[in-house]
Scaffold this motif. Structure first.
Motif, PDB file in Angstrom:
ATOM      1  N   LEU A 288      94.262  29.032  37.259  1.00 47.55           N
ATOM      2  CA  LEU A 288      93.396  30.050  37.497  1.00 47.55           C
ATOM      3  C   LEU A 288      93.149  30.435  38.917  1.00 47.55           C
ATOM      4  N   MET A 289      92.688  29.202  39.544  1.00 47.96           N
ATOM      5  CA  MET A 289      92.153  29.157  40.965  1.00 47.96           C
ATOM      6  C   MET A 289      93.606  29.530  41.633  1.00 47.96           C
ATOM      7  N   ALA A 290      94.801  29.148  41.506  1.00 46.13           N
ATOM      8  CA  ALA A 290      95.899  29.259  42.201  1.00 46.13           C
ATOM      9  C   ALA A 290      96.269  30.954  42.142  1.00 46.13           C
ATOM     10  N   SER A 291      96.023  31.425  41.069  1.00 45.40           N
ATOM     11  CA  SER A 291      96.243  32.783  40.747  1.00 45.40           C
ATOM     12  C   SER A 291      95.310  33.762  41.725  1.00 45.40           C
ATOM     13  N   ASP A 292      94.126  33.453  41.678  1.00 41.52           N
ATOM     14  CA  ASP A 292      93.111  34.122  42.409  1.00 41.52           C
ATOM     15  C   ASP A 292      93.792  34.179  44.027  1.00 41.52           C
ATOM     16  N   ILE A 293      94.328  33.033  44.471  1.00 41.92           N
ATOM     17  CA  ILE A 293      94.651  32.993  45.992  1.00 41.92           C
ATOM     18  C   ILE A 293      95.914  33.783  46.086  1.00 41.92           C
TER      19      ILE A 293
ATOM     20  N   ASP B  57      86.093  19.071  48.609  1.00 48.25           N
ATOM     21  CA  ASP B  57      86.412  18.823  46.930  1.00 48.25           C
ATOM     22  C   ASP B  57      87.577  19.638  46.773  1.00 48.25           C
ATOM     23  N   GLN B  58      87.655  20.898  47.132  1.00 49.83           N
ATOM     24  CA  GLN B  58      88.922  21.715  46.619  1.00 49.83           C
ATOM     25  C   GLN B  58      90.232  21.440  47.161  1.00 49.83           C
ATOM     26  N   LYS B  59      90.306  20.590  48.099  1.00 49.04           N
ATOM     27  CA  LYS B  59      91.549  20.390  48.771  1.00 49.04           C
ATOM     28  C   LYS B  59      92.854  20.103  47.711  1.00 49.04           C
TER      29      LYS B  59
ATOM     30  N   PRO C  19      89.347  29.309  52.856  1.00 52.91           N
ATOM     31  CA  PRO C  19      88.163  28.467  53.305  1.00 52.91           C
ATOM     32  C   PRO C  19      87.175  27.668  52.084  1.00 52.91           C
ATOM     33  N   VAL C  20      87.258  26.509  51.889  1.00 56.32           N
ATOM     34  CA  VAL C  20      86.830  25.927  50.749  1.00 56.32           C
ATOM     35  C   VAL C  20      86.053  24.389  51.228  1.00 56.32           C
ATOM     36  N   GLY C  21      85.624  23.979  50.389  1.00 54.58           N
ATOM     37  CA  GLY C  21      84.744  22.582  50.802  1.00 54.58           C
ATOM     38  C   GLY C  21      86.016  21.524  50.358  1.00 54.58           C
TER      39      GLY C  21
HETATM   40  N1  TRP Z   1      86.942  25.954  42.489  1.00 56.22           N
HETATM   41  C1  TRP Z   1      86.125  26.575  43.403  1.00 56.22           C
HETATM   42  C2  TRP Z   1      85.013  25.724  43.515  1.00 56.22           C
HETATM   43  O1  TRP Z   1      84.599  25.229  42.412  1.00 56.22           O
HETATM   44  C3  TRP Z   1      85.638  28.260  43.331  1.00 56.22           C
HETATM   45  C4  TRP Z   1      87.046  28.962  43.376  1.00 56.22           C
HETATM   46  C5  TRP Z   1      87.856  29.624  42.366  1.00 56.22           C
HETATM   47  C6  TRP Z   1      87.742  29.149  44.372  1.00 56.22           C
HETATM   48  N2  TRP Z   1      88.841  30.458  42.656  1.00 56.22           N
HETATM   49  C7  TRP Z   1      88.899  29.960  43.938  1.00 56.22           C
HETATM   50  C8  TRP Z   1      87.821  28.766  45.725  1.00 56.22           C
HETATM   51  C9  TRP Z   1      89.974  30.479  45.251  1.00 56.22           C
HETATM   52  C10 TRP Z   1      88.581  29.511  46.683  1.00 56.22           C
HETATM   53  C11 TRP Z   1      89.907  30.306  46.048  1.00 56.22           C
HETATM   54  O2  TRP Z   1      84.675  25.569  44.665  1.00 56.22           O
END
Ligand code: TRP
Length: 336
Positions: free
Chosen positions: A137-142, A155-157, A151-153
């Motif tokens: 789902l996160m890949a789809s968002d992007i 932990d999301q690498k 831009p993420v922390g």
């Molecule tokens: N998983 C991310 C987190 O917990 C949140 C997130 C969801 C996200 N979809 C994303 C971050 C897409 C970057 C791109 O911090």
């Protein structure tokens, strides 16, 4: 018409979960960067409520937290005209692309995600398919927005790595459908640590409420929390290995006031920790005051907030719909 590539600016996408109160670690480590990126990038930001339900949520609380997080985002400076700022569940393309990408993501790769392994331990009574599938789902968002930067922390690498693998796999079969995104991870200086145990990241789920400063804490509470921050037994305000508590306070002070480490050290040289802690608390409270006032105004004008998220859901749908249409065509779905 908004389309993925209307101008030369790089597209940035990021998401944040709204499951509790937002704290200064979220603000300094994520939201502030998002706000600053709006000038030079085409930014798309989302409150990811669909990710939130991978662990059990109280429906009323989720609804309220989503609205509050959206308003707080605007109060912090996310511009809902300039950027696209939307609520994930309002835009149906996210769930739809997730299904297609599921069919391009190996089971084994998802099983290796450390966040899944951690969350399976903390939610042992509810290890559901959504928790496992969270990174898709996160890949789809992007990928829906052809984002170049995420831009993420830190932990999301690993999730961004999976996003890249899935996109590359899809592109190698069907041609260049997806932009391959890069993570944008702030240097360690932007990591805000707990005020009570400065070796740990600041967290809203910490048992000790004094360890974490929420963006909506009162001025008094903020100053009190900084006054009781854990430091060390020396008396020197300098950034140095082993002085985790003071290092954290210098970092927070710097990020909130724009002062360099050297300026802070000079300002507080020869003064005690007490003065310094109070000054940091006051600086944080001063910086948060206009955000809190803007938030209160927005919560009194819910009609305006609603109009923002509705308009932005339309914009996000239009933008992401083009990518989804292309994907559907490529995989061989008959056009209706
Ligand atoms: N998983 C991310 C987190 O917990 C949140 C997130 C969801 C996200 N979809 C994303 C971050 C897409 C970057 C791109 O911090």
């Amino acid at each position: 018409m908004e389309s993925p590539k209307t101008d030369k600016k790089k597209i940035a996408f990021s998401g944040i979960q709204a499951t509790g109160s937002v704290h200064i670690g979220n603000y300094l480590g994520a939201i502030k960067n998002w706000v600053d990126m709006q000038e030079a990038h085409r930014c798309i930001y989302s409150i990811v409520d669909m990710h939130a339900i991978t662990v059990r949520q109280d429906p009323k609380a989720l609804r309220e937290n989503t609205l509050r997080a959206y308003a707080l985002g605007i109060a912090c400076g996310i511009d809902p005209e300039k950027s696209i700022f939307f609520i994930q569940s309002h835009v149906h393309t996210h769930a739809e692309l997730t299904w297609v990408l599921n069919c391009f993501t190996p089971y084994g790769e998802l099983g290796r995600m450390t966040q899944f392994k951690d969350k399976s331990q903390t939610n042992a009574d509810n290890i559901n398919a959504g928790l496992f599938d969270y990174p898709v789902l996160m890949a789809s968002d992007i990928l829906l927005y052809q984002a170049a930067l995420v831009p993420v922390g830190a932990d999301q690498k690993q999730h961004i790595e999976l996003t890249r693998n899935t996109a590359i796999r899809f592109n190698s079969v069907y041609g260049n459908v997806f932009e391959i995104p890069e993570p944008l991870i702030p240097e360690t200086g932007a990591r805000v640590m707990s005020l009570q145990d400065p070796t740990k990241k600041m967290s809203k789920s910490d048992d000790n409420p004094k360890s974490c400063v929420a963006l909506l804490d009162s001025r008094d509470a903020i100053i009190k929390k900084f006054r009781s921050a854990v430091t060390d037994s020396e008396a020197e305000v300098v950034m140095r290995e082993g002085k985790d508590g003071i290092n954290n306070l210098i970092t927070i002070y710097g990020l909130m006031t724009g002062r360099s480490v050297a300026e802070t050290e000079a300002e507080f040289g020869g003064r005690g920790y007490g003065d310094f802690k109070t000054a940091v608390g006051e600086a944080v409270a001063d910086k948060l005051r206009p955000i809190q006032e803007k938030f209160d105004d927005l919560m009194k004008d819910k009609g305006y907030v609603e109009s923002c998220y509705r308009k932005n859901a339309d914009r996000a749908l239009q933008f992401s719909g083009r990518t989804l249409e292309k994907v559907y065509k490529k995989v061989g779905f008959l056009a209706r």
